[in-house]
Design a protein around this motif. Structure first.
Motif, PDB file in Angstrom:
ATOM      1  N   GLN A 220     -82.024   7.185 -28.012  1.00  0.00           N
ATOM      2  CA  GLN A 220     -81.944   6.790 -26.703  1.00  0.00           C
ATOM      3  C   GLN A 220     -82.461   7.808 -25.871  1.00  0.00           C
ATOM      4  O   GLN A 220     -81.787   9.055 -25.970  1.00  0.00           O
ATOM      5  N   ILE A 221     -83.088   7.830 -25.071  1.00  0.00           N
ATOM      6  CA  ILE A 221     -83.591   8.902 -23.963  1.00  0.00           C
ATOM      7  C   ILE A 221     -83.018   8.775 -22.739  1.00  0.00           C
ATOM      8  O   ILE A 221     -82.822   7.639 -22.305  1.00  0.00           O
ATOM      9  N   ILE A 222     -82.197   9.719 -22.224  1.00  0.00           N
ATOM     10  CA  ILE A 222     -81.572   9.604 -20.923  1.00  0.00           C
ATOM     11  C   ILE A 222     -81.897  10.861 -20.086  1.00  0.00           C
ATOM     12  O   ILE A 222     -82.033  11.948 -20.586  1.00  0.00           O
ATOM     13  N   ASN A 225     -79.886   8.650 -14.358  1.00  0.00           N
ATOM     14  CA  ASN A 225     -79.391   7.295 -14.589  1.00  0.00           C
ATOM     15  C   ASN A 225     -80.245   6.381 -15.477  1.00  0.00           C
ATOM     16  O   ASN A 225     -79.791   5.249 -15.593  1.00  0.00           O
ATOM     17  N   LEU A 226     -81.328   6.944 -16.000  1.00  0.00           N
ATOM     18  CA  LEU A 226     -82.212   6.181 -16.677  1.00  0.00           C
ATOM     19  C   LEU A 226     -81.968   6.174 -18.124  1.00  0.00           C
ATOM     20  O   LEU A 226     -81.662   7.357 -18.577  1.00  0.00           O
ATOM     21  N   ARG A 227     -82.106   5.020 -18.923  1.00  0.00           N
ATOM     22  CA  ARG A 227     -81.693   5.129 -20.436  1.00  0.00           C
ATOM     23  C   ARG A 227     -83.014   4.409 -20.921  1.00  0.00           C
ATOM     24  O   ARG A 227     -83.136   3.144 -20.583  1.00  0.00           O
ATOM     25  N   GLN A 229     -84.926   3.251 -24.799  1.00  0.00           N
ATOM     26  CA  GLN A 229     -84.908   3.319 -26.396  1.00  0.00           C
ATOM     27  C   GLN A 229     -86.162   2.832 -27.107  1.00  0.00           C
ATOM     28  O   GLN A 229     -86.032   2.743 -28.194  1.00  0.00           O
ATOM     29  N   THR A 275     -82.129  14.408 -22.232  1.00  0.00           N
ATOM     30  CA  THR A 275     -81.538  14.464 -23.846  1.00  0.00           C
ATOM     31  C   THR A 275     -82.045  13.289 -24.574  1.00  0.00           C
ATOM     32  O   THR A 275     -82.635  12.097 -23.692  1.00  0.00           O
ATOM     33  N   VAL A 276     -82.074  13.229 -25.755  1.00  0.00           N
ATOM     34  CA  VAL A 276     -82.526  12.508 -26.764  1.00  0.00           C
ATOM     35  C   VAL A 276     -81.525  12.098 -27.585  1.00  0.00           C
ATOM     36  O   VAL A 276     -81.049  13.058 -28.441  1.00  0.00           O
ATOM     37  N   GLU A 277     -80.662  11.199 -27.498  1.00  0.00           N
ATOM     38  CA  GLU A 277     -79.629  10.901 -28.442  1.00  0.00           C
ATOM     39  C   GLU A 277     -80.111  10.058 -29.696  1.00  0.00           C
ATOM     40  O   GLU A 277     -80.795   9.081 -29.627  1.00  0.00           O
TER      41      GLU A 277
END
Length: 280
Positions: A220-222, A225-227, A229, A275-277
């Motif tokens: 998930q790229i954050i 407020n944008l996410r 996938q 960030t990339v989770e």
């Protein structure tokens, strides 16, 4: 007779040095509304009339060495080997006011010792020297308009074929310590390092780095407020006005909005964190 012939040959050699064809590119934050760029180009042409001057850009955000490095790094390898790249962003702000020349992949970079060259070099090997400004007669230029009064004469000497050994002594490049992505706890963190003409936000995360840490995991790229996938292969893979992640042609992860400005619509600025989770 031999003395006359020697003097004649010396004059011919000096003539060809002066008119040796060379390419000098310019990357600065000087803008285009003032006289600065014209003055810089005029100085280069007066010092070496045969120079071919190419503008990479003069619209780097003020003093932003990270953005300057990204833009030049994305373009320099398209030029012929032997090209000279003048990087005039924040030369007056260098802590020691030192000027460096770096030779990388057959290209020459003239820049202040403010860390910008380390962002272009990355992990590659290079040759770098610190300019002996007293030897070259550059100490009288003071600290005003160093892109013109210090960087340009050095670039002109390189254009004339002056060897690096005659310009100074070997010197390590100052490292820019806040330029690389960070990976901790299944999270890859990067920053926005450039906003292009379309408002696309380009990060310092490379495709190879992303693939290395992702493996077979989902992500998930954050940013703000944008996410997101998924990473698309073209802007046309999403609907008009929809946000997307894509690897640009230089393999940097980019956040964009189809036919819109991610910078404006999402409120993204240079040096914002992304960030990339990763998760199973």
């Amino acid at each position: 007779m031999w003395i006359t012939l020697f003097c004649f040959n010396a004059k011919i050699n000096n003539f060809w040095k002066k008119f040796r064809m060379a390419i000098i590119t310019l990357t600065t934050d000087l803008g285009t509304r003032d006289h600065y760029v014209a003055s810089l180009k005029g100085t280069l042409l007066a010092l070496h009339p045969a120079t071919v001057i190419v503008d990479v850009t003069h619209e780097i955000s003020h003093f932003n060495t990270m953005e300057a490095a990204f833009v030049l790094k994305s373009a320099y390898h398209k030029f012929p080997a032997g090209s000279i790249h003048l990087l005039g962003v924040d030369p007056e702000g260098s802590r020691h006011n030192r000027t460096l020349v770096m030779e990388l992949r057959g290209h020459f970079f003239v820049a202040p010792d403010n860390g910008v060259l380390s962002l272009i070099r990355e992990d590659e090997s290079c040759v770098s020297i610190a300019i002996d400004e007293e030897k070259l007669g550059l100490t009288g230029s003071g600290r005003a308009f160093l892109a013109q009064n210090r960087l340009a004469p050095i670039a002109a000497r390189l254009a004339a074929g002056t060897p690096l050994t005659e310009l100074g002594e070997p010197h390590a490049i100052r490292e820019y310590l806040w330029g690389a992505p960070i990976y901790t706890g299944n999270v890859l963190r990067g920053v926005i390092q450039h906003l292009d003409h379309f408002g696309n936000a380009i990060t310092n995360l490379r495709k190879s780095t992303f693939i290395e840490y992702k493996g077979d995991r989902s992500f998930q790229i954050i940013i703000r407020n944008l996410r997101l996938q998924r990473i698309v292969s073209s802007y046309g893979d999403v609907s008009k006005g929809e946000a997307l992640a894509i690897f640009s042609d230089n393999d940097h992860l980019e956040i964009a909005i189809r036919e819109g400005s991610a910078a404006q619509l999402l409120g993204i600025n240079i040096q914002n964190m992304l960030t990339v989770e990763f998760y199973e």
